[in-house]
Motif scaffolding. Structure first.
Motif, PDB file in Angstrom:
ATOM      1  N   ALA A 129      20.993 -41.848  -9.504  1.00 11.33           N
ATOM      2  CA  ALA A 129      21.665 -40.978 -10.478  1.00 11.33           C
ATOM      3  C   ALA A 129      20.936 -39.662 -10.707  1.00 11.33           C
ATOM      4  N   ALA A 130      20.148 -39.212  -9.746  1.00 13.76           N
ATOM      5  CA  ALA A 130      19.332 -38.009  -9.938  1.00 13.76           C
ATOM      6  C   ALA A 130      20.181 -36.785 -10.276  1.00 13.76           C
ATOM      7  N   GLY A 131      21.243 -36.559  -9.537  1.00 17.35           N
ATOM      8  CA  GLY A 131      22.073 -35.382  -9.774  1.00 17.35           C
ATOM      9  C   GLY A 131      22.742 -35.392 -11.132  1.00 17.35           C
ATOM     10  N   PHE A 132      23.264 -36.527 -11.526  1.00 16.67           N
ATOM     11  CA  PHE A 132      23.924 -36.653 -12.826  1.00 16.67           C
ATOM     12  C   PHE A 132      22.942 -36.361 -13.958  1.00 16.67           C
ATOM     13  N   ILE A 133      21.722 -36.901 -13.852  1.00 12.09           N
ATOM     14  CA  ILE A 133      20.722 -36.688 -14.898  1.00 12.09           C
ATOM     15  C   ILE A 133      20.342 -35.216 -14.981  1.00 12.09           C
ATOM     16  N   ALA A 134      20.115 -34.580 -13.842  1.00 10.71           N
ATOM     17  CA  ALA A 134      19.688 -33.183 -13.833  1.00 10.71           C
ATOM     18  C   ALA A 134      20.729 -32.278 -14.482  1.00 10.71           C
TER      19      ALA A 134
END
Length: 461
Positions: free
Chosen positions: A349-354
């Motif tokens: 979920a890296a992109g969503f968190i960023a």
């Protein structure tokens, strides 16, 4: 009270796990609440723009690096308090005077932390000049100084809160600190918003809200301790102005290596933040996103490690080394399991968190989010190592073993981690991601060294 401490049953593995979870749960929530203060402000500053978010990252990195000595000396209270209470379980009244020793440890840690804060204040007041000397953008440095000059006055309240939280952990009643910390988050969100936006104070308002929240935390915890019938008997702040040099020396012996280890660990991430500043505001803002997220997940194993300090210290004080070893291994297993799950979450979920940190109307938001997602993926890789090393360090702290772990931190972070990160970033051309890969390398080395050290000392006992 004495009768409840004698002849306590010796826990098995399952019982120890339940006891550790019961103790660590409120501590973890306390840590998460404290991290939520910084996370909330990062989210609010992100709405001011990329420069504000980047400057906030520089300011908080410097702030946490300079609070490390006071923080470490405040943390030294916890093993000393736990050993003192554990000694009440010794047969034949051998631990007589444990109540007074808990009070002495608390007072001495408050003195030690207070003395350590004074030089930090001098540097934070002159943060802009310091950051410019370290190669940072003058505009970001000036914004960061607005924050540090306001936030630095919350340091005494924060360190005193940590020392009193150690007392509550040693008493195996950490819930009061948890509720106070949660209340501080509830207070900080509207206060920070009002000061940053309607009042128009921007960075200054963000720093001022931290001082208000941390001072309120200390005052609220003192009130709760004072109102509790059992805690009131300790008279923790009675004659606090009287400096006990013997106990100050004990706190320094245990606490200075803790402070050194924390300074080395916090310092490596602060150095990474400064290196990110060399790549510009986008890299600094992306680093702010990654470090805030990784620091939030880190609060859970950190809390488990603090519970391990209390559980191990109680067993050592009672002369039960087998119980101390069991407590440490259970805590390490719990911390590792949690961080393995967090690693999977960050990788997926890296992109969503960023994207959640950024104003989509900011023209640089997409660039920051893309780099932030890359750094979060790297952070996911080192989650397990980070969790293991902090819990193992907490268990070793329960044995009052703090000097060798400090050496491990120096080797892992500064001899290996930072040089590797800089080499990967600049010589290998990997840019900001290379710095985080170096951090991952250093954390892995420290985790292995801490585990080997814990295995040897716990087996020797």
């Amino acid at each position: 009270m004495q009768a409840t401490m004698n002849d306590a049953p010796r826990p098995g593995w399952a019982t120890e796990a339940r006891a550790t979870l019961s103790l660590s749960g409120p501590i973890v929530l306390t840590n998460l609440s404290q991290m939520a203060l910084a996370l909330t402000e990062a989210l609010l500053l992100g709405r001011l723009g990329t420069d504000a978010l980047a400057a906030g990252m520089l300011a908080t990195s410097l702030h946490f690096a300079l609070i490390a000595p006071g923080f470490g000396l405040a943390l030294a209270a916890a093993p000393l308090q736990a050993m003192a209470r554990g000694s009440a379980r010794l047969p034949g009244g051998a631990g007589r005077g444990w109540l007074h020793n808990m009070r002495r440890a608390t007072r001495a840690s408050l003195w030690a932390a207070g003395l350590a804060i004074l030089p930090a204040w001098v540097l934070l007041w002159n943060a802009a000049a310091l950051l410019r000397a370290l190669g940072q953008d003058p505009v970001l440095a000036a914004l960061a100084q607005d924050y540090t000059r306001a936030a630095m006055f919350g340091m005494p309240g924060f360190c005193a809160f940590i020392a009193l939280r150690g007392f509550l952990a040693a008493m195996e009643r950490p819930a009061a600190a948890m509720w106070v910390a949660i209340g501080a988050v509830a207070l900080n969100l509207p206060v920070a918003w009002l000061l940053i936006f309607p009042a128009g104070l921007g960075m200054l308002g963000a720093g001022l809200s931290i001082t208000i929240a941390e001072t309120a935390m200390l005052l609220a915890l003192l009130v709760l301790i004072r109102r509790d019938r059992v805690f009131r008997r300790f008279r923790l702040l009675g004659r606090v102005w009287r400096l006990n040099l013997d106990w100050l020396g004990r706190v320094a012996t245990v606490g200075l290596p803790i402070a050194g280890s924390m300074l080395l660990e916090i310092g490596i991430f602060s150095a990474a933040a400064l290196a990110m500043g060399w790549f510009g505001a986008v890299a600094a803002a992306a680093h702010a996103i990654a470090i805030q997220t990784a620091s939030t997940t880190f609060m859970v194993p950190m809390g488990i490690g603090q519970a391990a300090t209390a559980r191990v210290g109680l067993a050592v004080g009672a002369g039960r080394m087998a119980d101390a070893a069991r407590a440490g291994w259970v805590a390490i297993g719990l911390g590792a399991g949690f961080m393995a799950a967090m690693a999977a979450m960050l990788l997926l979920a890296a992109g969503f968190i960023a994207r959640g940190f950024l104003d989509p109307m900011d023209p640089r938001a997409a660039e920051v989010a893309a780099l932030g997602a890359t750094l979060l993926a790297v952070a996911g890789v080192f989650q397990l190592a980070d969790g293991v090393q902090v819990v193992a360090a907490g268990a070793l702290r329960g044995l009052a073993d703090t000097r060798v772990p400090m050496v491990f931190a120096a080797i892992g972070y500064w001899v290996l981690g930072l040089p590797a990160g800089l080499a990967l970033a600049f010589w290998a051309g990997l840019g900001p991601a290379g710095i985080w890969m170096g951090l991952a390398t250093g954390l892995a080395v420290v985790a292995v060294l801490m585990l080997v050290r814990w295995r040897r000392l716990s087996a020797a006992g």
